[in-house]
Design a protein around this motif. Structure first.
Motif, PDB file in Angstrom:
ATOM      1  N   GLU A 161       0.822  -1.206   0.000  1.00 45.67           N
ATOM      2  CA  GLU A 161       0.000   0.000   0.000  1.00 45.67           C
ATOM      3  C   GLU A 161       0.857   1.257   0.000  1.00 45.67           C
ATOM      4  N   VAL A 162       1.982   1.217   0.719  1.00 47.95           N
ATOM      5  CA  VAL A 162       2.884   2.368   0.740  1.00 47.95           C
ATOM      6  C   VAL A 162       3.504   2.587  -0.640  1.00 47.95           C
ATOM      7  N   VAL A 163       3.916   1.493  -1.277  1.00 48.91           N
ATOM      8  CA  VAL A 163       4.500   1.599  -2.620  1.00 48.91           C
ATOM      9  C   VAL A 163       3.472   2.155  -3.600  1.00 48.91           C
ATOM     10  N   GLU A 164       2.232   1.698  -3.487  1.00 45.40           N
ATOM     11  CA  GLU A 164       1.173   2.187  -4.370  1.00 45.40           C
ATOM     12  C   GLU A 164       0.936   3.686  -4.188  1.00 45.40           C
ATOM     13  N   GLY A 165       1.243   4.182  -2.981  1.00 46.69           N
ATOM     14  CA  GLY A 165       1.098   5.598  -2.711  1.00 46.69           C
ATOM     15  C   GLY A 165       2.307   6.420  -3.100  1.00 46.69           C
ATOM     16  N   GLY A 166       3.295   5.767  -3.739  1.00 43.18           N
ATOM     17  CA  GLY A 166       4.486   6.478  -4.198  1.00 43.18           C
ATOM     18  C   GLY A 166       5.705   6.310  -3.315  1.00 43.18           C
ATOM     19  N   GLY A 167       5.623   5.462  -2.296  1.00 39.87           N
ATOM     20  CA  GLY A 167       6.747   5.257  -1.394  1.00 39.87           C
ATOM     21  C   GLY A 167       7.884   4.485  -2.028  1.00 39.87           C
ATOM     22  N   ASP A 168       9.090   4.649  -1.449  1.00 40.44           N
ATOM     23  CA  ASP A 168      10.261   3.932  -1.952  1.00 40.44           C
ATOM     24  C   ASP A 168      10.544   2.712  -1.090  1.00 40.44           C
ATOM     25  N   VAL A 169      11.699   2.084  -1.301  1.00 37.77           N
ATOM     26  CA  VAL A 169      12.048   0.866  -0.565  1.00 37.77           C
ATOM     27  C   VAL A 169      12.075   1.116   0.934  1.00 37.77           C
ATOM     28  N   ASP A 170      12.716   2.200   1.359  1.00 35.39           N
ATOM     29  CA  ASP A 170      12.793   2.497   2.793  1.00 35.39           C
ATOM     30  C   ASP A 170      11.403   2.673   3.391  1.00 35.39           C
ATOM     31  N   ASP A 171      10.527   3.334   2.663  1.00 33.86           N
ATOM     32  CA  ASP A 171       9.158   3.535   3.148  1.00 33.86           C
ATOM     33  C   ASP A 171       8.427   2.203   3.284  1.00 33.86           C
ATOM     34  N   ALA A 172       8.617   1.332   2.300  1.00 36.80           N
ATOM     35  CA  ALA A 172       7.941   0.035   2.322  1.00 36.80           C
ATOM     36  C   ALA A 172       8.434  -0.827   3.473  1.00 36.80           C
ATOM     37  N   VAL A 173       9.746  -0.849   3.679  1.00 39.58           N
ATOM     38  CA  VAL A 173      10.308  -1.627   4.784  1.00 39.58           C
ATOM     39  C   VAL A 173       9.829  -1.073   6.123  1.00 39.58           C
ATOM     40  N   ALA A 174       9.834   0.241   6.260  1.00 43.44           N
ATOM     41  CA  ALA A 174       9.382   0.868   7.503  1.00 43.44           C
ATOM     42  C   ALA A 174       7.926   0.530   7.789  1.00 43.44           C
ATOM     43  N   ALA A 175       7.095   0.536   6.745  1.00 50.53           N
ATOM     44  CA  ALA A 175       5.676   0.212   6.920  1.00 50.53           C
ATOM     45  C   ALA A 175       5.488  -1.231   7.365  1.00 50.53           C
ATOM     46  N   ALA A 176       6.250  -2.139   6.745  1.00 47.75           N
ATOM     47  CA  ALA A 176       6.153  -3.551   7.110  1.00 47.75           C
ATOM     48  C   ALA A 176       6.627  -3.778   8.545  1.00 47.75           C
ATOM     49  N   GLU A 177       7.727  -3.149   8.908  1.00 47.76           N
ATOM     50  CA  GLU A 177       8.263  -3.328  10.258  1.00 47.76           C
ATOM     51  C   GLU A 177       7.344  -2.724  11.314  1.00 47.76           C
ATOM     52  N   LYS A 178       6.738  -1.586  10.992  1.00 50.16           N
ATOM     53  CA  LYS A 178       5.792  -0.971  11.926  1.00 50.16           C
ATOM     54  C   LYS A 178       4.577  -1.867  12.117  1.00 50.16           C
ATOM     55  N   ARG A 179       4.098  -2.439  11.006  1.00 54.82           N
ATOM     56  CA  ARG A 179       2.925  -3.325  11.098  1.00 54.82           C
ATOM     57  C   ARG A 179       3.265  -4.569  11.910  1.00 54.82           C
ATOM     58  N   ALA A 180       4.463  -5.119  11.687  1.00 55.70           N
ATOM     59  CA  ALA A 180       4.881  -6.308  12.441  1.00 55.70           C
ATOM     60  C   ALA A 180       4.960  -6.010  13.932  1.00 55.70           C
ATOM     61  N   ALA A 181       5.495  -4.844  14.272  1.00 63.61           N
ATOM     62  CA  ALA A 181       5.668  -4.482  15.683  1.00 63.61           C
ATOM     63  C   ALA A 181       4.331  -4.353  16.402  1.00 63.61           C
ATOM     64  N   GLY A 182       3.285  -3.967  15.656  1.00 64.38           N
ATOM     65  CA  GLY A 182       1.991  -3.777  16.280  1.00 64.38           C
ATOM     66  C   GLY A 182       1.063  -4.969  16.204  1.00 64.38           C
ATOM     67  N   THR A 183       1.447  -5.986  15.453  1.00 62.01           N
ATOM     68  CA  THR A 183       0.568  -7.130  15.211  1.00 62.01           C
ATOM     69  C   THR A 183       0.768  -8.221  16.255  1.00 62.01           C
ATOM     70  N   SER A 184      -0.329  -8.815  16.681  1.00 61.65           N
ATOM     71  CA  SER A 184      -0.288  -9.917  17.647  1.00 61.65           C
ATOM     72  C   SER A 184      -0.979 -11.134  17.048  1.00 61.65           C
TER      73      SER A 184
END
Length: 281
Positions: free
Chosen positions: A133-156
């Motif tokens: 979703e971040v990439v679709e919004g124009g994000g780059d690799v760093d943005d995509a990795v950050a989004a995935a890591e943030k989601r992982a940190a919050g997911t149970s």
């Protein structure tokens, strides 16, 4: 989706096919070894076949994709026009999939960022969706990795199994080893923690364990916007009932996915699995 940054995950993400197609996510298959047959998850063997084999006590094992498979995948994606790749995978505590991806990334024709999410099933799937979703919004690799890591940190992720025997056989039981001496006397509720399976609570009956699983998921979801996945193996009625109750009780529920796990996770949990993945947005 922009093809400048491509998203890769593996078959244990158990993403709905519609989501994979909509977001152009590539899922590299793990392998299930049933007897003398090595079969790709998702295309060559079903979770139901694994459940039946386990019930008959037939030997079932799993294996990672080879670095060669990852290398071929990365080359094909680059040939389609991607200038970089984010490759998101299940916990390295469970599988050598992450290590195989890292090896292949070294010689890929485009830069590849490989991420050990520490997750599995839709806990991993939600990470892949967040990156896409971040990439679709124009994000780059760093943005995509950050989004995935943030989601992982919050997911149970929490789950109930009828028996710990399958997890014990596969060596995936981690900190729940202390339960082994009394495994037949309790119904455990387990959780993913730091990429490992750990005991959360011991409950005396299956019905009480499933009710407690529901309470834990509701408490974790809270009042904010949240996505939830309910997984099962050969327990569709349980899963549908749990999903219905969560839909009624979680006010900020955004997406709700209900699915049977694939052959790889099924091989290690056994029939009767019921899981809830809670992923705040």
């Amino acid at each position: 989706m922009s093809r400048h940054v491509a998203i890769v995950t593996d078959s244990t993400a158990y993403l709905p096919r519609t989501a994979v197609e909509r977001h152009h996510i590539t899922a590299v298959p793990l392998t299930v070894v049933l007897g003398d047959q090595a079969l790709e998850e998702g295309t060559e063997i079903s979770a139901r076949s694994v459940a039946q084999a386990l019930q008959k006590r037939r030997p079932v094992t799993t294996s990672r994709p080879s670095p060669t498979v990852f290398a071929e995948t990365y080359r094909a994606i680059a040939a389609e026009g991607a200038s970089s790749i984010v490759s998101l995978h299940l916990s390295s505590e469970f599988s050598g999939t992450y290590d195989a991806a890292v090896l292949a990334a070294k010689d890929a024709p485009v830069p590849v960022r490989v991420v050990d999410t520490g997750m599995v099933a839709m806990a991993l799937g939600f990470c892949a969706l967040a990156a896409a979703e971040v990439v679709e919004g124009g994000g780059d690799v760093d943005d995509a990795v950050a989004a995935a890591e943030k989601r992982a940190a919050g997911t149970s992720a929490y789950f109930y199994v009828d028996t710990l025997d399958y997890l014990r056989r596969g060596g995936r039981i981690g900190a729940a080893q202390a339960l082994l001496g009394s495994a037949l006397a309790v119904k455990p509720i387990l959780q993913l923690a730091e990429g490992r399976i750990e005991l959360l609570e011991k409950v005396r009956t299956a019905s009480k364990a499933i009710a407690r699983l529901e309470e834990i998921a509701v408490e974790r979801a809270g009042e904010g916007q949240v996505d939830i996945a309910v997984h099962h193996l050969a327990a569709a009625e349980r899963a549908d009932a749990l999903a219905q109750r969560l839909q009624e009780r979680v006010p900020g529920l955004n997406e709700l996915h209900v699915s049977e796990v694939g052959a790889v996770i099924g091989a290690h949990t056994g029939p009767g699995l019921l899981g809830a993945v809670v992923s705040p947005r």
